[in-house]
Design a protein around this motif. Sequence first.
Motif, mmCIF file in Angstrom:
data_model
loop_
_atom_site.group_PDB
_atom_site.id
_atom_site.type_symbol
_atom_site.label_atom_id
_atom_site.label_comp_id
_atom_site.label_asym_id
_atom_site.label_seq_id
_atom_site.Cartn_x
_atom_site.Cartn_y
_atom_site.Cartn_z
ATOM 1 N N LEU A 10 0.864 -1.179 0.000
ATOM 2 C CA LEU A 10 0.000 0.000 0.000
ATOM 3 C C LEU A 10 0.900 1.228 0.000
ATOM 4 O O LEU A 10 1.716 1.402 0.909
ATOM 5 C CB LEU A 10 -0.915 0.010 1.227
ATOM 6 C CG LEU A 10 -1.780 1.255 1.399
ATOM 7 C CD1 LEU A 10 -2.779 1.393 0.261
ATOM 8 C CD2 LEU A 10 -2.494 1.230 2.742
ATOM 9 N N ALA A 11 0.750 2.071 -1.002
ATOM 10 C CA ALA A 11 1.559 3.286 -1.106
ATOM 11 C C ALA A 11 0.758 4.452 -0.535
ATOM 12 O O ALA A 11 0.242 5.287 -1.269
ATOM 13 C CB ALA A 11 1.951 3.543 -2.551
ATOM 14 N N LYS A 13 0.349 6.861 3.370
ATOM 15 C CA LYS A 13 0.609 7.061 4.796
ATOM 16 C C LYS A 13 -0.689 7.267 5.576
ATOM 17 O O LYS A 13 -0.673 7.436 6.781
ATOM 18 C CB LYS A 13 1.575 8.223 5.022
ATOM 19 C CG LYS A 13 1.071 9.559 4.547
ATOM 20 C CD LYS A 13 2.124 10.633 4.735
ATOM 21 C CE LYS A 13 1.648 11.937 4.117
ATOM 22 N NZ LYS A 13 2.674 12.947 4.115
ATOM 23 N N SER A 14 -1.814 7.219 4.880
ATOM 24 C CA SER A 14 -3.110 7.462 5.507
ATOM 25 C C SER A 14 -3.456 6.360 6.509
ATOM 26 O O SER A 14 -3.606 5.200 6.133
ATOM 27 C CB SER A 14 -4.204 7.517 4.436
ATOM 28 O OG SER A 14 -5.480 7.366 5.027
ATOM 29 N N PRO A 15 -3.625 6.713 7.787
ATOM 30 C CA PRO A 15 -4.032 5.704 8.768
ATOM 31 C C PRO A 15 -5.409 5.117 8.453
ATOM 32 O O PRO A 15 -5.697 3.967 8.758
ATOM 33 C CB PRO A 15 -4.040 6.454 10.102
ATOM 34 C CG PRO A 15 -3.903 7.893 9.792
ATOM 35 C CD PRO A 15 -3.415 8.030 8.387
ATOM 36 N N ARG A 16 -6.259 5.899 7.784
ATOM 37 C CA ARG A 16 -7.585 5.393 7.423
ATOM 38 C C ARG A 16 -7.471 4.304 6.365
ATOM 39 O O ARG A 16 -8.152 3.276 6.453
ATOM 40 C CB ARG A 16 -8.469 6.551 6.940
ATOM 41 C CG ARG A 16 -8.838 7.477 8.118
ATOM 42 C CD ARG A 16 -9.185 8.882 7.704
ATOM 43 N NE ARG A 16 -8.131 9.639 7.047
ATOM 44 C CZ ARG A 16 -7.104 10.225 7.663
ATOM 45 N NH1 ARG A 16 -6.969 10.131 8.973
ATOM 46 N NH2 ARG A 16 -6.201 10.913 6.995
ATOM 47 N N ARG A 17 -6.614 4.492 5.376
ATOM 48 C CA ARG A 17 -6.430 3.450 4.364
ATOM 49 C C ARG A 17 -5.805 2.196 4.980
ATOM 50 O O ARG A 17 -6.181 1.075 4.634
ATOM 51 C CB ARG A 17 -5.577 3.972 3.201
ATOM 52 C CG ARG A 17 -6.324 4.975 2.345
ATOM 53 C CD ARG A 17 -5.543 5.379 1.098
ATOM 54 N NE ARG A 17 -6.283 6.393 0.363
ATOM 55 C CZ ARG A 17 -5.802 7.592 0.036
ATOM 56 N NH1 ARG A 17 -4.555 7.914 0.328
ATOM 57 N NH2 ARG A 17 -6.556 8.442 -0.622
ATOM 58 N N HIS A 18 -4.862 2.375 5.895
ATOM 59 C CA HIS A 18 -4.262 1.222 6.584
ATOM 60 C C HIS A 18 -5.342 0.440 7.315
ATOM 61 O O HIS A 18 -5.417 -0.795 7.217
ATOM 62 C CB HIS A 18 -3.202 1.679 7.594
ATOM 63 C CG HIS A 18 -2.044 2.399 6.984
ATOM 64 N ND1 HIS A 18 -0.996 2.869 7.740
ATOM 65 C CD2 HIS A 18 -1.748 2.735 5.703
ATOM 66 C CE1 HIS A 18 -0.118 3.464 6.948
ATOM 67 N NE2 HIS A 18 -0.562 3.396 5.714
ATOM 68 N N GLU A 19 -6.184 1.160 8.043
ATOM 69 C CA GLU A 19 -7.254 0.522 8.809
ATOM 70 C C GLU A 19 -8.221 -0.233 7.897
ATOM 71 O O GLU A 19 -8.634 -1.359 8.192
ATOM 72 C CB GLU A 19 -8.007 1.589 9.616
ATOM 73 C CG GLU A 19 -9.190 1.062 10.388
ATOM 74 C CD GLU A 19 -10.010 2.153 11.055
ATOM 75 O OE1 GLU A 19 -10.975 1.793 11.756
ATOM 76 O OE2 GLU A 19 -9.719 3.361 10.866
ATOM 77 N N VAL A 30 3.685 -1.226 3.819
ATOM 78 C CA VAL A 30 3.532 0.158 3.371
ATOM 79 C C VAL A 30 4.866 0.626 2.806
ATOM 80 O O VAL A 30 5.913 0.409 3.418
ATOM 81 C CB VAL A 30 3.093 1.073 4.542
ATOM 82 C CG1 VAL A 30 3.061 2.532 4.121
ATOM 83 C CG2 VAL A 30 1.736 0.641 5.075
ATOM 84 N N ASP A 31 4.822 1.221 1.641
ATOM 85 C CA ASP A 31 6.014 1.783 1.015
ATOM 86 C C ASP A 31 5.591 3.078 0.343
ATOM 87 O O ASP A 31 4.572 3.117 -0.356
ATOM 88 C CB ASP A 31 6.590 0.804 -0.013
ATOM 89 C CG ASP A 31 7.954 1.254 -0.529
ATOM 90 O OD1 ASP A 31 8.508 2.246 -0.012
ATOM 91 O OD2 ASP A 31 8.458 0.604 -1.474
ATOM 92 N N LYS A 66 4.301 -8.843 -6.924
ATOM 93 C CA LYS A 66 3.500 -8.235 -5.858
ATOM 94 C C LYS A 66 2.410 -7.373 -6.480
ATOM 95 O O LYS A 66 2.393 -7.136 -7.684
ATOM 96 C CB LYS A 66 4.364 -7.422 -4.904
ATOM 97 C CG LYS A 66 5.156 -6.319 -5.557
ATOM 98 C CD LYS A 66 6.134 -5.692 -4.570
ATOM 99 C CE LYS A 66 7.196 -4.901 -5.321
ATOM 100 N NZ LYS A 66 8.256 -4.444 -4.471
ATOM 101 N N ILE A 67 1.514 -6.918 -5.639
ATOM 102 C CA ILE A 67 0.454 -5.987 -6.061
ATOM 103 C C ILE A 67 0.676 -4.674 -5.318
ATOM 104 O O ILE A 67 0.834 -4.669 -4.094
ATOM 105 C CB ILE A 67 -0.946 -6.545 -5.729
ATOM 106 C CG1 ILE A 67 -1.215 -7.826 -6.524
ATOM 107 C CG2 ILE A 67 -2.022 -5.498 -6.013
ATOM 108 C CD1 ILE A 67 -2.493 -8.538 -6.136
ATOM 109 N N VAL A 68 0.710 -3.594 -6.058
ATOM 110 C CA VAL A 68 0.845 -2.262 -5.453
ATOM 111 C C VAL A 68 -0.505 -1.563 -5.569
ATOM 112 O O VAL A 68 -1.133 -1.569 -6.631
ATOM 113 C CB VAL A 68 1.943 -1.432 -6.149
ATOM 114 C CG1 VAL A 68 1.953 -0.001 -5.620
ATOM 115 C CG2 VAL A 68 3.309 -2.081 -5.937
#
Length: 189
Positions: A10-11, A13-19, A30-31, A66-68
């Motif tokens: 996942l490119a 830094k959004s904490p919402r997208r991580h969640e 995350v990169d 991989k999938i980005v």
Amino acid sequence: MYQQKLPIVLASKSPRRHELLKLMGLDFSVDLKDVDESYPENLSPAEIAVYVAEQKATAFGDVSGKIVITADTIVALDGEILGKPRDKVHAYEMLKALAANKHEVYTGVALVKDNKMHSFYDVTEVFCRAVSEEEINFYIDNFKPFDKAGSYGIQDYWGLVVVTRMLGSYTNVMGLPTERLYDELKSLS
């Protein structure tokens, strides 16, 4: 059902997208890459969101094995793009404009697998009630929405108290249309 076979990057830094990806049951790392997020002026809000998501994906170069996933979220009010606020005054102006109005949230997503990019977008209409100057200042002072397009988060006070209804995906307004992403990941399998 989507069966994850490749590592996902996942490119964002959004904490919402991580969640959201965690809630989808996906295993990911995350990169981040530095990307110029400017765009040609003749693009529609949907095209802008997809263009920037694709720019973020292109920055990764070779991504075999991989999938980005990259994404970009745009808030538009009467065709005008409301980005992240520069300061408290700018945030106040945006929130005052959104109050008692309807606006659209567009999220562009780019998926890269085996160095092939697939892009899409989703749009959600968001309706807000009228709010007082005091409520806007309370929101800015307590929720500090300076990292959010349109100066608000759907998952916090503004979304809970000011937004009256939506037509479309809730997670799209959070920054990642998970319903559509899930289907797109299945189609890549």
